[in-house]
Design a protein around this motif. Structure first.
Motif, PDB file in Angstrom:
ATOM      1  N   PRO A  55       0.841  -1.207   0.000  1.00 24.49           N
ATOM      2  CA  PRO A  55       0.000   0.000   0.000  1.00 24.49           C
ATOM      3  C   PRO A  55       0.878   1.259   0.000  1.00 24.49           C
ATOM      4  CG  PRO A  55      -0.029  -1.064   2.154  1.00 24.49           C
ATOM      5  CD  PRO A  55       0.761  -1.958   1.251  1.00 24.49           C
ATOM      6  N   THR A  56       0.391   2.298  -0.698  1.00 17.87           N
ATOM      7  CA  THR A  56       1.160   3.539  -0.814  1.00 17.87           C
ATOM      8  C   THR A  56       1.528   4.103   0.558  1.00 17.87           C
ATOM      9  OG1 THR A  56      -0.111   3.950  -2.799  1.00 17.87           O
ATOM     10  CG2 THR A  56       1.199   5.782  -1.993  1.00 17.87           C
ATOM     11  N   SER A  57       0.607   3.915   1.514  1.00 19.39           N
ATOM     12  CA  SER A  57       0.868   4.463   2.844  1.00 19.39           C
ATOM     13  C   SER A  57       2.139   3.868   3.450  1.00 19.39           C
ATOM     14  CB  SER A  57      -0.328   4.187   3.761  1.00 19.39           C
ATOM     15  OG  SER A  57      -0.555   2.796   3.834  1.00 19.39           O
ATOM     16  N   LYS A  58       2.413   2.596   3.095  1.00 20.99           N
ATOM     17  CA  LYS A  58       3.598   1.945   3.665  1.00 20.99           C
ATOM     18  C   LYS A  58       4.886   2.590   3.139  1.00 20.99           C
ATOM     19  CE  LYS A  58       5.659  -2.372   4.898  1.00 20.99           C
ATOM     20  NZ  LYS A  58       6.140  -3.615   4.354  1.00 20.99           N
ATOM     21  N   ILE A  59       4.842   3.023   1.867  1.00 19.77           N
ATOM     22  CA  ILE A  59       6.023   3.681   1.295  1.00 19.77           C
ATOM     23  C   ILE A  59       6.311   4.970   2.045  1.00 19.77           C
ATOM     24  CG2 ILE A  59       6.951   4.802  -0.768  1.00 19.77           C
ATOM     25  CD1 ILE A  59       5.256   2.843  -2.393  1.00 19.77           C
ATOM     26  N   PHE A  60       5.225   5.725   2.316  1.00 20.22           N
ATOM     27  CA  PHE A  60       5.443   6.996   3.008  1.00 20.22           C
ATOM     28  C   PHE A  60       5.847   6.768   4.460  1.00 20.22           C
ATOM     29  CE2 PHE A  60       3.207   8.489  -0.749  1.00 20.22           C
ATOM     30  CZ  PHE A  60       4.035   9.525  -1.095  1.00 20.22           C
ATOM     31  N   ALA A  61       5.329   5.666   5.052  1.00 20.08           N
ATOM     32  CA  ALA A  61       5.751   5.324   6.411  1.00 20.08           C
ATOM     33  C   ALA A  61       7.251   5.021   6.422  1.00 20.08           C
ATOM     34  CB  ALA A  61       4.958   4.121   6.920  1.00 20.08           C
ATOM     35  N   ARG A  62       7.683   4.250   5.413  1.00 23.32           N
ATOM     36  CA  ARG A  62       9.092   3.884   5.292  1.00 23.32           C
ATOM     37  C   ARG A  62       9.949   5.141   5.054  1.00 23.32           C
ATOM     38  NH1 ARG A  62      12.691   2.307   6.837  1.00 23.32           N
ATOM     39  NH2 ARG A  62      14.182   0.994   5.769  1.00 23.32           N
TER      40      ARG A  62
END
Lengths: 292, 263
Positions: A55-62
């Motif tokens: 999920p895109t949110s995981k990229i931003f979390a990373r």
């Protein structure tokens, strides 16, 4: 009386022809556009924001983690720091070379210009490999230092920041020379002579006349070198190894060794944003320079 | 020399650019089996080894194949784009040109990762096709920009005259426009071939078991074994590059092709 010629049909035909040409030329774009969109734009956008099963949110979390984690920050800092150092060195070395090549009309300057441009055609692997021979543990520089009695044991030169800076400088100096050369060649040598004739010293002429007039070329040189250094892979891989990770070698590690799509996308985002930021800044400076 | 500082900086610059290349050549002729300097005697054994090393030869053929195909494809797709931009009446020409130059701005390693993930892993495309797509996209800016530069120099009135005299659009293209484009196509072709053959960042993640490119194969070899065979292979590549440079110089002028410098 002769009837007045009707202008109406003449007015309409070119219009229809225009639309026709426009449609035809749009058709010429289609094959190239298909490749560009399907083979470059969509995959790049999808990789950056929507990798498979992430999920895109995981990229931003990373991304957030990376910008706070000390190890990741060290990699980012090292990449930016080394790229800045290489940029400064390339401009400081490249500008005088370009000035000298553009202003000395001997036949040797043609040869030296060719020697400066030739490395651009040569494989980066070949060029970087030379530093392994020079900086390696049994390499020329270490042996020389030992034989001269400067050190007892050959120092660790490979896999250091120095090695990366030397390698990247070798790689990008030709680009800096070319950009500065084009800029210097456009400045009328008469201006240098006028400044000197009016009593300006060589250094004052350089600072007040030549450098301001060639600034757009210098900015282009700096941008190309910085963007190239941030994204180069071969040099940090061969000369920096795993002890001097940069964004590019880190990205390869995430994509190939650990297959961590979220971290790979986050690293790719950082790298892309860095390059876009510097390119944008440089065109902004260029536009400002053009209007003032 | 009248300018000691300039001279000193120039010497340092040339040393950094050229000396490593000289060391590559010097090590290639060593008789010893390590990358030590000075070399232990002179021999040609590492050239024999490099030319007999199957993975390098196969990779060299693959790299050439890929470069020729990608360059041809980029020109076939790129020249019509150039014509549309310079001769057609397109709305938003600047935008279109910017779009076609965009592969130059995105880091190649990022594009490589995107194609690996989306085309190879996602769509199950084989690695050769993916490499071909990637290299063609990367060469497209050269095809558009370099041929565009030679088209911008030509007067469109010539083509209009040919059309006015009754030539079909295709005939006008082949007899009038194409000869004008020829130096641009040659330059773009040479530039793309050299760029494609030397590419590492884009090709890096797109290697397969059956199709590997030369620079990446050499990079892997260097990481595993520390012997002078790569120096010999590098010297051969250097020799080939010199030949290409001479050809470029004799035809269009290589400062013009590779440096964008008009002398």
């Amino acid at each position: 009386m002769e009837p007045v010629p009707q202008p109406v049909p003449h007015k309409r035909t070119p219009l229809r022809k225009d639309a026709d040409i426009s449609r035809k030329s749009a058709f010429l774009l289609v094959p190239g556009l298909v490749l560009l969109v399907a083979g470059f734009l969509i995959p790049s956008a999808a990789m950056l924001f929507a990798p498979p099963d992430v999920p895109t949110s995981k990229i931003f979390a990373r991304l957030g983690e990376m910008l706070t984690d000390s190890y990741d920050l060290e990699v980012i800092g090292r990449t930016v720091g080394l790229a800045l150092a290489v940029t400064i060195i390339c401009v400081v070395l490249g500008f005088p070379i370009a000035y000298w090549l553009a202003r000395s009309p001997s036949r040797w300057s043609g040869v030296f210009l060719a020697v400066a441009i030739f490395p651009l055609m040569l494989s980066n692997v070949v060029r970087t490999f030379g530093w392994l021979v020079i900086l390696g543990s049994k390499g020329a520089l270490g042996q020389l230092l030992v034989q001269l009695g400067i050190v007892d044991v050959a120092p660790q030169l490979l896999y250091t920041k120095l090695a990366i800076v030397l390698g990247l400088t070798q790689l990008f100096l030709p680009l800096a020379i070319i950009s500065c050369y084009s800029a210097v060649a456009q400045v009328d040598p008469g201006l240098d002579d006028a400044s000197r004739g009016l009593g300006g010293s060589r250094i004052r002429t350089m600072w007040n006349i030549v450098i301001p007039l060639t600034m757009p070329g210098i900015v282009v040189a700096a941008t190309l070198v910085f963007a190239g250094s941030v994204t180069a892979y071969t040099t940090p891989y061969l000369l920096g190894g795993s002890s001097q990770r940069m964004l590019s070698t880190q990205l390869f590690n995430y994509a190939s060794t650990t297959v961590d799509w979220a971290s790979a996308s986050a690293t790719a985002l950082i790298m892309t944003v860095l390059v876009f930021l510097v390119s944008g800044l440089s065109s902004l400076i260029g536009r400002k320079g053009a209007t003032s | 020399m009248k300018r000691p500082i300039t001279a000193a900086l120039a010497v340092i610059g040339y040393v950094i650019m050229i000396v490593p290349i000289i060391f590559v050549v010097a090590t290639a002729f060593t008789a010893g089996s390590t990358l030590r300097f000075p070399p232990d005697g002179i021999s040609l054994r590492w050239f024999d080894e490099a030319l007999g090393y199957e993975p390098f030869i196969e990779a060299a053929i693959s790299s050439l194949e890929l470069a020729v195909l990608a360059t041809a494809l980029a020109l076939l797709l790129g020249v019509p784009v150039t014509l549309a931009i310079h001769r057609g009446k397109l709305p938003g020409k600047g935008l279109v040109e910017g779009l076609f130059l965009s592969p130059l701005i995105v880091p190649e390693l990022v594009v490589g990762l995107a194609l690996f993930q989306q085309l190879m892993v996602g769509l199950g495309l084989d690695n050769f096709s993916t490499l071909l797509v990637g290299h063609t996209a990367l060469m497209l800016p050269y095809a558009v920009r370099v041929t565009g530069a030679s088209l911008a120099l030509a007067d469109p009135v010539l083509e209009e005259a040919a059309r006015g005299l009754g030539a079909s659009p295709l005939r006008a293209f082949f007899n009038v426009t194409l000869p004008v484009l020829r130096p641009g196509i040659f330059s773009a072709g040479l530039l793309s071939m050299v760029t494609s053959v030397n590419n590492v960042p884009l090709s890096l993640l797109l290697q397969g078991r059956d199709f590997r490119t030369l620079p990446v194969t050499m990079l892997d070899y260097v990481q595993q074994s520390y012997d002078p065979m790569v120096a010999a292979a590098s010297t051969l590549i250097l020799a080939a590059t010199v030949v290409i440079a001479v050809i470029a110089e004799r035809t269009v002028g290589f400062a013009k092709i590779f440096g964008g410098i008009n002398q």
